[in-house]
Design a protein around this motif. Structure first.
Motif, PDB file in Angstrom:
ATOM      1  N   VAL A  87      39.618  44.780  46.765  1.00 11.48           N
ATOM      2  CA  VAL A  87      39.719  43.618  45.764  1.00 11.48           C
ATOM      3  C   VAL A  87      38.903  44.531  44.418  1.00 11.48           C
ATOM      4  O   VAL A  87      37.947  45.340  44.804  1.00 11.48           O
ATOM      5  CB  VAL A  87      39.039  42.571  46.100  1.00 11.48           C
ATOM      6  CG1 VAL A  87      40.196  41.223  46.970  1.00 11.48           C
ATOM      7  CG2 VAL A  87      38.388  42.513  46.321  1.00 11.48           C
ATOM      8  N   VAL A  88      39.658  44.523  43.277  1.00  8.12           N
ATOM      9  CA  VAL A  88      38.567  44.480  42.241  1.00  8.12           C
ATOM     10  C   VAL A  88      38.854  43.854  40.947  1.00  8.12           C
ATOM     11  O   VAL A  88      39.512  43.337  40.864  1.00  8.12           O
ATOM     12  CB  VAL A  88      39.485  45.784  41.818  1.00  8.12           C
ATOM     13  CG1 VAL A  88      38.473  46.571  40.387  1.00  8.12           C
ATOM     14  CG2 VAL A  88      40.172  46.646  42.943  1.00  8.12           C
ATOM     15  N   GLN A  89      37.553  43.579  40.486  1.00  8.81           N
ATOM     16  CA  GLN A  89      36.752  42.291  39.382  1.00  8.81           C
ATOM     17  C   GLN A  89      36.385  43.706  37.617  1.00  8.81           C
ATOM     18  O   GLN A  89      35.597  45.090  38.575  1.00  8.81           O
ATOM     19  CB  GLN A  89      35.338  42.316  39.570  1.00  8.81           C
ATOM     20  CG  GLN A  89      35.773  40.916  40.534  1.00  8.81           C
ATOM     21  CD  GLN A  89      34.574  39.756  40.878  1.00  8.81           C
ATOM     22  OE1 GLN A  89      33.489  40.088  40.451  1.00  8.81           O
ATOM     23  NE2 GLN A  89      34.671  39.649  41.780  1.00  8.81           N
ATOM     24  N   VAL A  90      36.723  43.404  36.883  1.00  7.15           N
ATOM     25  CA  VAL A  90      36.200  44.363  35.756  1.00  7.15           C
ATOM     26  C   VAL A  90      35.679  43.435  35.032  1.00  7.15           C
ATOM     27  O   VAL A  90      35.445  42.067  34.460  1.00  7.15           O
ATOM     28  CB  VAL A  90      37.888  44.852  35.027  1.00  7.15           C
ATOM     29  CG1 VAL A  90      37.165  45.439  34.022  1.00  7.15           C
ATOM     30  CG2 VAL A  90      38.396  45.134  36.288  1.00  7.15           C
ATOM     31  N   LYS A  91      34.855  43.613  34.001  1.00  2.76           N
ATOM     32  CA  LYS A  91      33.653  43.222  32.948  1.00  2.76           C
ATOM     33  C   LYS A  91      33.825  43.992  31.772  1.00  2.76           C
ATOM     34  O   LYS A  91      33.076  45.180  32.282  1.00  2.76           O
ATOM     35  CB  LYS A  91      32.062  43.514  34.107  1.00  2.76           C
ATOM     36  CG  LYS A  91      32.563  42.028  35.397  1.00  2.76           C
ATOM     37  CD  LYS A  91      32.947  40.188  34.697  1.00  2.76           C
ATOM     38  CE  LYS A  91      33.080  39.783  36.021  1.00  2.76           C
ATOM     39  NZ  LYS A  91      33.091  37.610  35.600  1.00  2.76           N
ATOM     40  N   ALA A 140      44.559  50.275  40.709  1.00  9.56           N
ATOM     41  CA  ALA A 140      44.747  48.815  41.336  1.00  9.56           C
ATOM     42  C   ALA A 140      46.088  48.235  40.153  1.00  9.56           C
ATOM     43  O   ALA A 140      46.137  48.435  39.252  1.00  9.56           O
ATOM     44  CB  ALA A 140      43.157  48.583  41.097  1.00  9.56           C
ATOM     45  N   LYS A 141      46.156  47.139  41.202  1.00 10.74           N
ATOM     46  CA  LYS A 141      47.400  46.684  40.525  1.00 10.74           C
ATOM     47  C   LYS A 141      46.960  46.067  40.797  1.00 10.74           C
ATOM     48  O   LYS A 141      46.342  44.412  40.547  1.00 10.74           O
ATOM     49  CB  LYS A 141      48.738  46.526  42.144  1.00 10.74           C
ATOM     50  CG  LYS A 141      49.961  45.310  41.162  1.00 10.74           C
ATOM     51  CD  LYS A 141      51.010  45.281  42.172  1.00 10.74           C
ATOM     52  CE  LYS A 141      50.994  44.316  43.179  1.00 10.74           C
ATOM     53  NZ  LYS A 141      51.803  43.626  44.310  1.00 10.74           N
ATOM     54  N   PRO A 142      47.682  44.728  38.793  1.00  6.73           N
ATOM     55  CA  PRO A 142      46.830  43.427  38.280  1.00  6.73           C
ATOM     56  C   PRO A 142      47.229  42.777  38.654  1.00  6.73           C
ATOM     57  O   PRO A 142      48.169  42.366  39.100  1.00  6.73           O
ATOM     58  CB  PRO A 142      47.138  44.205  36.534  1.00  6.73           C
ATOM     59  CG  PRO A 142      47.425  45.864  36.483  1.00  6.73           C
ATOM     60  CD  PRO A 142      48.024  46.197  37.654  1.00  6.73           C
ATOM     61  N   LYS A 199      41.009  34.002  41.034  1.00  4.65           N
ATOM     62  CA  LYS A 199      40.352  33.816  42.264  1.00  4.65           C
ATOM     63  C   LYS A 199      39.174  35.054  42.477  1.00  4.65           C
ATOM     64  O   LYS A 199      38.982  35.360  43.288  1.00  4.65           O
ATOM     65  CB  LYS A 199      40.565  33.013  43.390  1.00  4.65           C
ATOM     66  CG  LYS A 199      41.594  32.216  42.487  1.00  4.65           C
ATOM     67  CD  LYS A 199      42.726  31.875  44.847  1.00  4.65           C
ATOM     68  CE  LYS A 199      43.534  30.677  44.128  1.00  4.65           C
ATOM     69  NZ  LYS A 199      44.327  29.920  45.636  1.00  4.65           N
ATOM     70  N   GLY A 200      38.580  35.371  40.998  1.00  8.89           N
ATOM     71  CA  GLY A 200      37.058  35.978  40.827  1.00  8.89           C
ATOM     72  C   GLY A 200      38.168  37.866  41.077  1.00  8.89           C
ATOM     73  O   GLY A 200      37.351  38.877  41.978  1.00  8.89           O
ATOM     74  N   ILE A 201      39.293  38.442  41.284  1.00 10.25           N
ATOM     75  CA  ILE A 201      40.228  39.059  41.465  1.00 10.25           C
ATOM     76  C   ILE A 201      40.951  39.732  40.164  1.00 10.25           C
ATOM     77  O   ILE A 201      42.151  39.097  39.564  1.00 10.25           O
ATOM     78  CB  ILE A 201      41.172  39.110  42.810  1.00 10.25           C
ATOM     79  CG1 ILE A 201      39.945  38.447  43.907  1.00 10.25           C
ATOM     80  CG2 ILE A 201      41.378  40.787  42.936  1.00 10.25           C
ATOM     81  CD1 ILE A 201      41.110  38.816  45.027  1.00 10.25           C
ATOM     82  N   ASP A 202      40.813  40.432  39.999  1.00  7.95           N
ATOM     83  CA  ASP A 202      41.655  40.966  38.791  1.00  7.95           C
ATOM     84  C   ASP A 202      42.751  42.358  38.824  1.00  7.95           C
ATOM     85  O   ASP A 202      43.112  42.147  38.464  1.00  7.95           O
ATOM     86  CB  ASP A 202      40.502  42.175  37.427  1.00  7.95           C
ATOM     87  CG  ASP A 202      39.598  41.125  37.066  1.00  7.95           C
ATOM     88  OD1 ASP A 202      39.872  40.239  36.632  1.00  7.95           O
ATOM     89  OD2 ASP A 202      38.596  40.907  36.737  1.00  7.95           O
ATOM     90  N   GLY A 203      42.512  42.901  40.098  1.00  6.42           N
ATOM     91  CA  GLY A 203      43.705  44.064  40.629  1.00  6.42           C
ATOM     92  C   GLY A 203      42.988  43.626  42.794  1.00  6.42           C
ATOM     93  O   GLY A 203      42.187  44.282  42.659  1.00  6.42           O
ATOM     94  N   SER A 258      49.778  50.440  32.628  1.00  9.16           N
ATOM     95  CA  SER A 258      49.318  49.764  33.701  1.00  9.16           C
ATOM     96  C   SER A 258      50.865  49.323  34.957  1.00  9.16           C
ATOM     97  O   SER A 258      50.354  50.444  36.273  1.00  9.16           O
ATOM     98  CB  SER A 258      47.882  48.941  34.072  1.00  9.16           C
ATOM     99  OG  SER A 258      47.212  48.758  35.510  1.00  9.16           O
ATOM    100  N   LEU A 259      50.963  48.762  35.258  1.00 12.35           N
ATOM    101  CA  LEU A 259      51.799  48.224  36.054  1.00 12.35           C
ATOM    102  C   LEU A 259      53.018  49.882  36.508  1.00 12.35           C
ATOM    103  O   LEU A 259      53.319  49.919  37.232  1.00 12.35           O
ATOM    104  CB  LEU A 259      52.351  47.694  35.421  1.00 12.35           C
ATOM    105  CG  LEU A 259      52.279  45.783  35.694  1.00 12.35           C
ATOM    106  CD1 LEU A 259      52.642  45.013  35.289  1.00 12.35           C
ATOM    107  CD2 LEU A 259      51.921  45.984  37.742  1.00 12.35           C
ATOM    108  N   GLN A 260      53.576  50.665  35.151  1.00 11.06           N
ATOM    109  CA  GLN A 260      53.723  51.628  35.185  1.00 11.06           C
ATOM    110  C   GLN A 260      53.390  52.777  36.016  1.00 11.06           C
ATOM    111  O   GLN A 260      53.497  53.232  36.546  1.00 11.06           O
ATOM    112  CB  GLN A 260      54.526  51.894  33.736  1.00 11.06           C
ATOM    113  CG  GLN A 260      55.613  53.536  33.569  1.00 11.06           C
ATOM    114  CD  GLN A 260      56.345  53.480  32.288  1.00 11.06           C
ATOM    115  OE1 GLN A 260      56.466  52.226  32.523  1.00 11.06           O
ATOM    116  NE2 GLN A 260      56.644  54.308  31.941  1.00 11.06           N
TER     117      GLN A 260
END
Length: 257
Positions: free
Chosen positions: A154-158, A113-115, A131-135, A58-60
């Protein structure tokens, strides 16, 4: 750069120049955040990178897009990622390999999105630190004086059960972070109540792009694998990130982690 296996971009460029010619193949079997592959691409070499975690991949992806606007599936191929909902479910449920985190990082890469809260080389993230932010996805607007203004999504993942309360929580995160847009990525299909909560969040209005965007957007993995994405202003468009390609720029590299 505050992590033990640091390899600055300028150093990797020097090594690659000294040991290869344009068109040669550069291989990094532990690519982490992708410094070697980025340096190889910049110097017109072909490259292959391997990493044990979806965070590294993902970072790459994030780095290759920010530096060169390269897109996965168009400009290069990623081997070993889920391509179906069933495969995504299997990834999330792979507890032996910290599947919940692997799923999260892979899902973030689908929207560019940047993790947040991960460390390259580790199989799991830092619990409770997000704090509720994944990316995060960054973009720029422009004011009436022509000055660029940074904005964020801001992105959240479930990967588990989801409910309307999750959407209300994301609303609060958007307000706290003063974010332009919030995105909720879910493995399960959203309920009607969740969609209603998202609609009630209203819209983000972009004066520069003369367009409105849903303030809170829900995307299922099925949507993302089907080609849908975040509806937002262009990440680059008129603007280019100031640190696009800076040889040896330690801060730009550190910010990937």
């Amino acid at each position: 750069m505050d992590y033990p296996t640091q390899k600055p971009l300028a150093l990797m460029e020097r090594i690659i120049r000294a040991s290869s010619n344009e068109g040669d193949l550069v291989f990094d079997p532990f690519c982490g955040c992708g410094t070697t592959c980025a340096a190889a691409h910049q110097l017109n070499r072909r490259w292959i990178g391997i990493d044990i975690t979806h965070l590294g991949i993902s970072l790459q992806k994030h780095r290759l897009y920010n530096m060169f606007e390269l897109k996965s599936g168009e400009d290069y191929k990623v081997v070993g990622e889920p391509t179906t909902v069933d495969a995504a479910t299997a990834l999330a449920q792979d507890s032996a390999n910290e599947g919940r985190y692997q799923f999260e990082w892979w899902a973030l890469s689908l929207v560019g999105a940047k993790p947040v809260g991960g460390q390259a080389g580790l199989r799991r993230g830092k619990k409770g630190s997000d704090k509720g932010i994944d990316g995060i996805i960054n973009f720029f607007e422009q004011d009436d004086k022509g000055k660029s203004k940074p904005k964020k999504v801001v992105v959240q993942v479930k990967s588990g059960k989801v409910k309307s309360g999750d959407i209300r929580d994301l609303k609060g995160t958007i307000e706290r972070e003063k974010a332009a847009i919030g995105v909720f990525i879910t493995l399960e299909l959203p309920t009607g109540a969740m969609l209603k909560e998202a609609l009630a969040a209203g819209y983000y209005e972009s004066d520069f792009w003369n367009k409105t965007y849903r303030k809170l957007q829900i995307l299922s993995i099925r949507d993302l694998l089907g080609g849908d994405g975040v509806d937002m202003p262009p990440q680059h468009g008129t603007f280019r990130q100031a640190a696009r390609v800076k040889n040896g720029d330690g801060k730009a590299q550190r910010d990937l982690i």
